[in-house]
Design a protein around this motif. Structure first.
Motif, PDB file in Angstrom:
ATOM      1  N   ALA A 139       0.823  -1.209   0.000  1.00 21.38           N
ATOM      2  CA  ALA A 139       0.000   0.000   0.000  1.00 21.38           C
ATOM      3  C   ALA A 139       0.858   1.260   0.000  1.00 21.38           C
ATOM      4  CB  ALA A 139      -0.925  -0.001   1.215  1.00 21.38           C
ATOM      5  N   GLN A 140       1.936   1.242   0.780  1.00 22.50           N
ATOM      6  CA  GLN A 140       2.799   2.419   0.863  1.00 22.50           C
ATOM      7  C   GLN A 140       3.489   2.696  -0.456  1.00 22.50           C
ATOM      8  OE1 GLN A 140       6.219   2.459   3.718  1.00 22.50           O
ATOM      9  NE2 GLN A 140       5.005   4.036   4.728  1.00 22.50           N
ATOM     10  N   HIS A 141       3.987   1.657  -1.085  1.00 20.65           N
ATOM     11  CA  HIS A 141       4.685   1.843  -2.354  1.00 20.65           C
ATOM     12  C   HIS A 141       3.727   2.166  -3.500  1.00 20.65           C
ATOM     13  CE1 HIS A 141       8.577  -0.436  -1.004  1.00 20.65           C
ATOM     14  NE2 HIS A 141       8.428   0.746  -0.445  1.00 20.65           N
ATOM     15  N   ASN A 142       2.471   1.757  -3.368  1.00 18.31           N
ATOM     16  CA  ASN A 142       1.480   2.077  -4.394  1.00 18.31           C
ATOM     17  C   ASN A 142       1.312   3.582  -4.562  1.00 18.31           C
ATOM     18  OD1 ASN A 142       0.846  -0.413  -5.316  1.00 18.31           O
ATOM     19  ND2 ASN A 142      -1.162  -0.547  -4.370  1.00 18.31           N
ATOM     20  N   TRP A 143       1.532   4.319  -3.483  1.00 17.95           N
ATOM     21  CA  TRP A 143       1.302   5.758  -3.524  1.00 17.95           C
ATOM     22  C   TRP A 143       2.210   6.457  -4.522  1.00 17.95           C
ATOM     23  CZ3 TRP A 143      -0.118   8.448   1.647  1.00 17.95           C
ATOM     24  CH2 TRP A 143      -1.156   7.747   2.251  1.00 17.95           C
ATOM     25  N   SER A 144       3.362   5.861  -4.809  1.00 17.14           N
ATOM     26  CA  SER A 144       4.311   6.511  -5.715  1.00 17.14           C
ATOM     27  C   SER A 144       3.871   6.429  -7.167  1.00 17.14           C
ATOM     28  CB  SER A 144       5.691   5.857  -5.576  1.00 17.14           C
ATOM     29  OG  SER A 144       5.653   4.506  -6.026  1.00 17.14           O
ATOM     30  N   SER A 147      10.297  -1.643  -4.634  1.00 17.48           N
ATOM     31  CA  SER A 147      10.455  -2.381  -3.389  1.00 17.48           C
ATOM     32  C   SER A 147      11.338  -1.580  -2.447  1.00 17.48           C
ATOM     33  CB  SER A 147      11.096  -3.752  -3.663  1.00 17.48           C
ATOM     34  OG  SER A 147      12.453  -3.588  -4.052  1.00 17.48           O
ATOM     35  N   ILE A 148      11.515  -2.094  -1.238  1.00 17.06           N
ATOM     36  CA  ILE A 148      12.367  -1.426  -0.259  1.00 17.06           C
ATOM     37  C   ILE A 148      13.786  -1.274  -0.789  1.00 17.06           C
ATOM     38  CG2 ILE A 148      13.446  -1.724   2.013  1.00 17.06           C
ATOM     39  CD1 ILE A 148      10.887  -2.948   3.006  1.00 17.06           C
ATOM     40  N   LEU A 149      14.261  -2.288  -1.537  1.00 18.41           N
ATOM     41  CA  LEU A 149      15.627  -2.263  -2.050  1.00 18.41           C
ATOM     42  C   LEU A 149      15.838  -1.171  -3.087  1.00 18.41           C
ATOM     43  CD1 LEU A 149      16.262  -6.111  -2.402  1.00 18.41           C
ATOM     44  CD2 LEU A 149      16.931  -4.592  -0.524  1.00 18.41           C
ATOM     45  N   ASP A 150      14.748  -0.707  -3.695  1.00 21.68           N
ATOM     46  CA  ASP A 150      14.868   0.361  -4.696  1.00 21.68           C
ATOM     47  C   ASP A 150      15.013   1.736  -4.062  1.00 21.68           C
ATOM     48  OD1 ASP A 150      14.529  -1.444  -6.849  1.00 21.68           O
ATOM     49  OD2 ASP A 150      12.352  -1.383  -6.574  1.00 21.68           O
ATOM     50  N   GLY A 151      14.730   1.842  -2.757  1.00 25.60           N
ATOM     51  CA  GLY A 151      14.690   3.141  -2.089  1.00 25.60           C
ATOM     52  C   GLY A 151      15.923   4.004  -2.255  1.00 25.60           C
ATOM     53  N   PRO A 152      17.122   3.501  -1.899  1.00 27.23           N
ATOM     54  CA  PRO A 152      18.314   4.349  -2.002  1.00 27.23           C
ATOM     55  C   PRO A 152      18.577   4.864  -3.414  1.00 27.23           C
ATOM     56  CG  PRO A 152      18.755   2.446  -0.617  1.00 27.23           C
ATOM     57  CD  PRO A 152      17.409   2.219  -1.247  1.00 27.23           C
ATOM     58  N   SER A 153      18.400   4.009  -4.419  1.00 26.89           N
ATOM     59  CA  SER A 153      18.664   4.450  -5.795  1.00 26.89           C
ATOM     60  C   SER A 153      17.647   5.498  -6.239  1.00 26.89           C
ATOM     61  CB  SER A 153      18.636   3.252  -6.750  1.00 26.89           C
ATOM     62  OG  SER A 153      17.350   2.644  -6.780  1.00 26.89           O
ATOM     63  N   LEU A 154      16.394   5.362  -5.812  1.00 30.97           N
ATOM     64  CA  LEU A 154      15.373   6.352  -6.169  1.00 30.97           C
ATOM     65  C   LEU A 154      15.691   7.704  -5.527  1.00 30.97           C
ATOM     66  CD1 LEU A 154      12.118   4.205  -5.856  1.00 30.97           C
ATOM     67  CD2 LEU A 154      13.111   5.123  -7.956  1.00 30.97           C
TER      68      LEU A 154
END
Length: 381
Positions: free
Chosen positions: A249-254, A259-266
């Motif tokens: 649900a949290q990632h859908n907002w974007s 995924s969590i692993l994509d966070g730093p690169s984003l």
């Protein structure tokens, strides 16, 4: 007047001040308000310190969790943890208050309790002379107004401090209960696990307990917030057959699959894009400030490490690190608020009185600006 009474008075005065600023902000430059994402019927009944994510907590308190999202970009309330809205619902049913007012009440009570616990913690670790400066830093930090808003910051801070205080005093049952409740409050509660483990182990060894007993206390301490998080996941699995629905649900907002692993690169790509387009202080000033807050707390984690406060340094560092799993700096200034050891470190500037007072004034003015922006529906974290 005792130090605790002074701290409580400062907290109460701060709450009154924040509410005065929030109430009059609506009449200051009303033509500059941003677009309101809520309906008129909802907007007119909620308090001025009920904006943005507050709406999801109000929704959860009134209606609970509904059907999960069916496609990327669909926003649902499954991204939010259950304890805070459950307390709001309890207050509504007990007092008859309107939901947002009940949320503000829960936040205020939790914050006053947290402030007293923070004062006690600061006294134990830095001495009584550091208490009032540390409390002032916490109160006047630019984003601290979230402690008064319909957000989870105050509750998480109170439960985190309660757990730490209990394990430091070797009250394992109380500490485990507070830790479990923190795990039901917000994902940030998870970073408590290693901190509580180190605190419990240190307390037992300092008291002369055998290593085996100290390790057992550490295991219990670490397990408590993880157990709260596990209960939340179990509920989602039993009801929706998806234990990690809150992540989906949290990632859908974007509006994009990640995924969590994509966070730093984003986050890195976002920073590079802001720099290349020259919009660091124009189109994205709030996001830029969020990045600066993260940098500040990372530096404070290093300071704690140099002071040989390894458990506290780890907690502050992990609080910073968890932001990078989200894929955005937005809300970083709010996410760092539970990292209370950092505020005690900042209060060390109190030995340079003129500089300290000037910084407090600037921080207080910034907080007023943040409250005005929040009330007028500008993103403030």
């Amino acid at each position: 007047m005792t130090t605790r009474q002074r701290v409580f008075g400062l907290g109460l005065s701060w709450l009154v001040g924040v509410w005065i600023v929030a109430e009059i902000s609506g009449s200051i430059l009303p033509g500059m308000s941003a677009g309101r994402p809520w309906s008129y019927d909802i907007t007119r009944r909620v308090t001025p310190l009920t904006r943005w994510d507050s709406g999801w907590y109000v929704n959860l308190a009134e209606a609970g969790y509904r059907e999960p999202p069916t496609h990327v970009g669909q926003e649902t309330n499954h991204a939010f943890f259950p304890l805070y809205p459950a307390l709001i619902r309890l207050v509504v049913r007990t007092t008859g208050l309107e939901t947002s007012h009940a949320g503000n009440l829960v936040s205020a009570v939790a914050f006053l309790g947290a402030l007293l616990l923070f004062a006690d913690w600061t006294k134990r670790h830095y001495g009584e002379a550091r208490v009032v400066p540390a409390v002032l830093v916490l109160l006047l930090f630019p984003t601290s107004f979230f402690f008064a808003a319909v957000y989870t910051e105050a509750l998480l801070l109170a439960l985190s401090l309660a757990a730490v205080a209990a394990f430091e005093r070797r009250r394992l049952t109380v500490g485990a209960l507070a830790g479990l409740l923190a795990g039901l409050t917000r994902i940030s509660g998870l970073v408590l696990a290693p901190y509580l483990a180190l605190v419990a182990f240190r307390a037992e060894r300092d008291a002369g307990s055998p290593r085996a007993r100290a390790l057992g206390a550490a295991a219990l301490a670490a397990a408590s917030p993880l157990a709260g998080f596990g209960l939340f996941c179990l509920y989602f699995w039993k009801r929706f057959r998806d234990p990690f629905l809150f992540i989906t649900a949290q990632h859908n907002w974007s509006g994009q699959t990640k995924s969590i692993l994509d966070g730093p690169s984003l986050i890195w790509r976002g920073v590079v894009d802001d720099i290349q387009r020259g919009r660091i202080l124009e189109a994205a000033p709030a996001r830029t400030l969020e990045g600066l807050y993260l940098l500040l707390f990372a530096v404070l984690a290093v300071v704690l490490l140099r002071q040989r406060r390894r458990a506290e340094a780890l907690y502050v560092f992990l609080t910073v690190a968890i932001v990078f799993t989200s894929g955005t700096f937005e809300s970083a200034g709010r996410y760092v608020l539970p990292a209370f050891p950092a505020f005690a470190v900042l209060a060390g500037l109190g030995t340079r009185r003129d500089l300290f007072r000037a910084l407090l004034v600037l921080a207080g003015l910034a907080q007023v600006a943040y409250v005005w922006a929040f009330v007028h529906w500008y993103w403030a974290g």
